[in-house]
Design a protein around this motif. Structure first.
Motif, PDB file in Angstrom:
ATOM      1  N   SER A  21      -2.535   2.673  -7.994  1.00 20.51           N
ATOM      2  CA  SER A  21      -2.344   3.259  -6.652  1.00 20.51           C
ATOM      3  C   SER A  21      -2.034   2.201  -5.594  1.00 20.51           C
ATOM      4  CB  SER A  21      -3.603   4.027  -6.250  1.00 20.51           C
ATOM      5  OG  SER A  21      -3.888   5.075  -7.142  1.00 20.51           O
ATOM      6  N   ILE A  22      -1.551   1.037  -6.026  1.00 19.24           N
ATOM      7  CA  ILE A  22      -1.414  -0.070  -5.078  1.00 19.24           C
ATOM      8  C   ILE A  22      -0.377   0.209  -3.996  1.00 19.24           C
ATOM      9  CG2 ILE A  22       0.340  -1.411  -6.348  1.00 19.24           C
ATOM     10  CD1 ILE A  22      -1.371  -3.908  -5.722  1.00 19.24           C
ATOM     11  N   GLN A  23       0.715   0.888  -4.353  1.00 16.15           N
ATOM     12  CA  GLN A  23       1.741   1.169  -3.340  1.00 16.15           C
ATOM     13  C   GLN A  23       1.226   2.148  -2.286  1.00 16.15           C
ATOM     14  OE1 GLN A  23       4.450  -0.468  -2.936  1.00 16.15           O
ATOM     15  NE2 GLN A  23       4.302  -1.641  -4.826  1.00 16.15           N
ATOM     16  N   GLU A  24       0.489   3.163  -2.733  1.00 18.21           N
ATOM     17  CA  GLU A  24      -0.101   4.104  -1.757  1.00 18.21           C
ATOM     18  C   GLU A  24      -1.129   3.408  -0.876  1.00 18.21           C
ATOM     19  OE1 GLU A  24      -0.719   8.419  -3.247  1.00 18.21           O
ATOM     20  OE2 GLU A  24      -0.955   7.100  -4.990  1.00 18.21           O
ATOM     21  N   ARG A  25      -1.901   2.487  -1.475  1.00 16.67           N
ATOM     22  CA  ARG A  25      -2.896   1.753  -0.682  1.00 16.67           C
ATOM     23  C   ARG A  25      -2.213   0.946   0.420  1.00 16.67           C
ATOM     24  NH1 ARG A  25      -5.403  -0.219   2.505  1.00 16.67           N
ATOM     25  NH2 ARG A  25      -7.232  -1.572   2.440  1.00 16.67           N
ATOM     26  N   ARG A  26      -1.033   0.446   0.135  1.00 17.90           N
ATOM     27  CA  ARG A  26      -0.309  -0.344   1.130  1.00 17.90           C
ATOM     28  C   ARG A  26       0.346   0.524   2.194  1.00 17.90           C
ATOM     29  NH1 ARG A  26       2.792  -4.809  -2.701  1.00 17.90           N
ATOM     30  NH2 ARG A  26       1.091  -6.330  -2.794  1.00 17.90           N
ATOM     31  N   HIS A  27       0.921   1.643   1.783  1.00 19.54           N
ATOM     32  CA  HIS A  27       1.797   2.381   2.699  1.00 19.54           C
ATOM     33  C   HIS A  27       1.160   3.624   3.318  1.00 19.54           C
ATOM     34  CE1 HIS A  27       5.033  -0.294   1.597  1.00 19.54           C
ATOM     35  NE2 HIS A  27       4.881   0.013   0.320  1.00 19.54           N
ATOM     36  N   SER A  28       0.214   4.249   2.634  1.00 23.50           N
ATOM     37  CA  SER A  28      -0.427   5.446   3.210  1.00 23.50           C
ATOM     38  C   SER A  28      -1.883   5.514   2.753  1.00 23.50           C
ATOM     39  CB  SER A  28       0.325   6.718   2.796  1.00 23.50           C
ATOM     40  OG  SER A  28       0.487   6.767   1.388  1.00 23.50           O
ATOM     41  N   PRO A  29      -2.698   4.532   3.151  1.00 17.14           N
ATOM     42  CA  PRO A  29      -4.074   4.456   2.638  1.00 17.14           C
ATOM     43  C   PRO A  29      -4.950   5.621   3.079  1.00 17.14           C
ATOM     44  CG  PRO A  29      -3.725   2.846   4.380  1.00 17.14           C
ATOM     45  CD  PRO A  29      -2.389   3.391   4.027  1.00 17.14           C
ATOM     46  N   LEU A  30      -4.784   6.110   4.303  1.00 16.14           N
ATOM     47  CA  LEU A  30      -5.645   7.207   4.767  1.00 16.14           C
ATOM     48  C   LEU A  30      -5.446   8.433   3.893  1.00 16.14           C
ATOM     49  CD1 LEU A  30      -5.182   6.873   8.643  1.00 16.14           C
ATOM     50  CD2 LEU A  30      -6.917   5.806   7.179  1.00 16.14           C
ATOM     51  N   GLN A  31      -4.175   8.751   3.617  1.00 15.60           N
ATOM     52  CA  GLN A  31      -3.880   9.921   2.787  1.00 15.60           C
ATOM     53  C   GLN A  31      -4.353   9.704   1.356  1.00 15.60           C
ATOM     54  OE1 GLN A  31      -1.751   8.397   4.885  1.00 15.60           O
ATOM     55  NE2 GLN A  31      -1.776   9.986   6.469  1.00 15.60           N
ATOM     56  N   LEU A  32      -4.222   8.462   0.868  1.00 19.47           N
ATOM     57  CA  LEU A  32      -4.669   8.159  -0.493  1.00 19.47           C
ATOM     58  C   LEU A  32      -6.151   8.442  -0.648  1.00 19.47           C
ATOM     59  CD1 LEU A  32      -4.477   6.857  -3.342  1.00 19.47           C
ATOM     60  CD2 LEU A  32      -4.861   4.637  -2.222  1.00 19.47           C
ATOM     61  N   PHE A  33      -6.982   7.924   0.259  1.00 20.59           N
ATOM     62  CA  PHE A  33      -8.430   8.120   0.138  1.00 20.59           C
ATOM     63  C   PHE A  33      -8.817   9.586   0.340  1.00 20.59           C
ATOM     64  CE2 PHE A  33      -8.477   3.495   1.188  1.00 20.59           C
ATOM     65  CZ  PHE A  33      -9.116   3.068   0.035  1.00 20.59           C
TER      66      PHE A  33
END
Length: 461
Positions: A21-33
């Protein structure tokens, strides 16, 4: 007792076969969590590449386990300390162990209630100066970047409280340097160590170095002038300089003073300014809440400026700020690293720098089990009646456990005084058509600032 699961058996999204999930952590972390916890519950494993695991928690019991009950088994992540070190040095945020305990003990008296109450006057005075500037604007109908205004205001306040110095003259220079420093620190944190070392003069590193030099020159100059007796003040810097270790008699060196001052300076203006910005945004969306908050200020104050003694009576204003920090916590994520073996949520954890336990306050504060209808802005959540029985670790705008932010009372007093003054004289309105979205850097800022219409309530406002 059932046998503990392995890390690989922990629940969480598969993500990319290699990157996780590294790309999501970089670009959209709020939505990822948010999405991960909606799907997998209060304990989620997120893979960050092939070797690193983020274990994300939104359950109060799990959070208490890490921050309170077994705090000795979890330390600040080595990567986070490394990435924040150029800005914060060995200050309270990054230090650990006996050194952290010593520094915290030395600094605690500066934040006692009586000392904080003595700072209320300078907070009110700085806010009144800002309001005078608003009144004198040649074009009142032109939108004002309220985020920048709050940054300038809280920078002035923390400069007076920390150094008895008006830093507003250097505010643009210092503010720009802090923005660069925070953005670079955030980039380094998200790069997982894959960035050019400081000694390599890349364009990015040169810009970062210039920003740090600006910040250092301002703070070391203030310290040296105080050492030389050119300035004086009953302020936080004076308290830190006078503080003596009870066992050794040692005082802080200039380097230690710089690190603690930088930490307090950053935390004391950046986080409060962001929370105030989000509060004005939310009040503009909820005129009924704004009207009730203004009515309380008028009832308690009767048109005069607030004092520290008024704060207990300004209860609804405080609830407004608390609810703002629920929806938009400035320190939106907390991280720890297992330094001793532990079992967390039935999962066996080795002591490893490749495991990072995170507490995303942004997602925790939207856990529907703890906060019904979590996206709704409702300051009544923080009334005594609704707060009764809520788990302590359900709400973490200032962190938790022994590392609870030392300046939490300072921030709450400052925010309440500023809010009461502004509401007495101005109404802040949203700019039609302007989309406001959060930018999760080291702190949670409104992306691109927050333009608003600032309208005087009275002709002589």
């Amino acid at each position: 007792m059932p046998e503990a699961r392995t890390l690989g058996e922990a629940p969480g999204p598969r993500g990319h076969w290699f990157w996780g999930s590294i790309q999501e952590r970089r670009h959209s972390p709020l939505q990822l969590f948010l999405r991960a916890h909606q799907e997998y519950g209060d304990f989620v494993r997120l893979r960050m590449g092939p070797t690193i695991s983020l274990l994300s928690l939104t359950g109060p019991e799990l959070i208490k386990h890490v921050l309170v009950d077994h705090a000795d088994k979890y330390g600040k992540p080595a990567g986070l300390v490394r990435d924040a070190w150029p800005v914060l040095g060995n200050g309270l945020f990054t230090s650990s162990g006996d050194f952290w305990k010593r520094q915290r003990r030395l600094m605690q008296p500066a934040f006692h209630r009586e000392r904080l109450a003595a700072l209320a006057g300078s907070m009110v005075e700085a806010t009144q100066q800002m309001l005078a500037h608003w009144r004198a604007r040649p074009s009142p109908s032109t939108p004002l970047d309220v985020s920048a205004e709050m940054m300038h205001l809280t920078m002035g306040i923390v400069g007076r409280a920390l150094f008895s110095t008006d830093v507003s003259g250097t505010a643009n220079r210092v503010g720009q340097a802090l923005t660069v420093a925070l953005a670079e620190t955030n980039h380094r944190i998200l790069s997982l160590g894959l960035y050019a070392p400081d000694f390599i003069p890349t364009p990015r590193n040169r810009v970062f170095r210039r920003a740090l030099d600006t910040l250092d020159s301002v703070i070391f100059d203030i310290i040296s002038r105080r050492r030389a007796g050119q300035t004086q003040g009953d302020d936080l810097l004076g308290t830190l300089m006078a503080a003596q270790d009870a066992d050794t008699g040692e005082r802080m060196t200039d380097a230690q003073l710089r690190d603690e001052a930088m930490t307090l300076f950053l935390a004391g203006h950046e986080t409060t300014a962001n929370a105030l910005s989000w509060m004005w945004h939310l009040l503009a969306q909820h005129p009924e809440v704004e009207a009730r908050a203004r009515a309380e200020a008028e009832r308690v104050l009767g048109g005069r400026a607030p004092t520290a003694q008024d704060i207990p009576q300004l209860r609804y204003l405080t609830q407004v700020f608390e609810e703002t920090m629920r929806l938009y916590p400035p320190a939106w994520i907390t991280a720890r690293q297992p330094v001793k073996e532990d079992v967390l949520a039935g999962v066996q954890l080795p002591a490893s720098p490749r495991i990072v336990v995170v507490i995303p306050a942004y997602a925790l504060h939207r856990n529907p089990r703890l906060w019904p209808d979590p996206e709704r802005f409702d300051p009544e959540r923080f009334s005594p009646e609704q707060s009764a029985g809520r788990p302590r670790m359900a709400y973490l705008p200032f962190g938790g456990g022994q590392r609870l932010c030392i300046g939490n009372s300072f921030a709450l007093m400052e925010a309440t005084l500023i809010t009461a003054l502004v509401l007495q004289h101005f109404r802040l309105r949203a700019v039609p058509g302007h989309a406001v979205e959060p930018e999760p850097l080291v702190t949670l800022r409104p992306r691109g600032g927050l333009p608003m219409l600032v309208e005087p309530l009275h002709a002589s406002a």
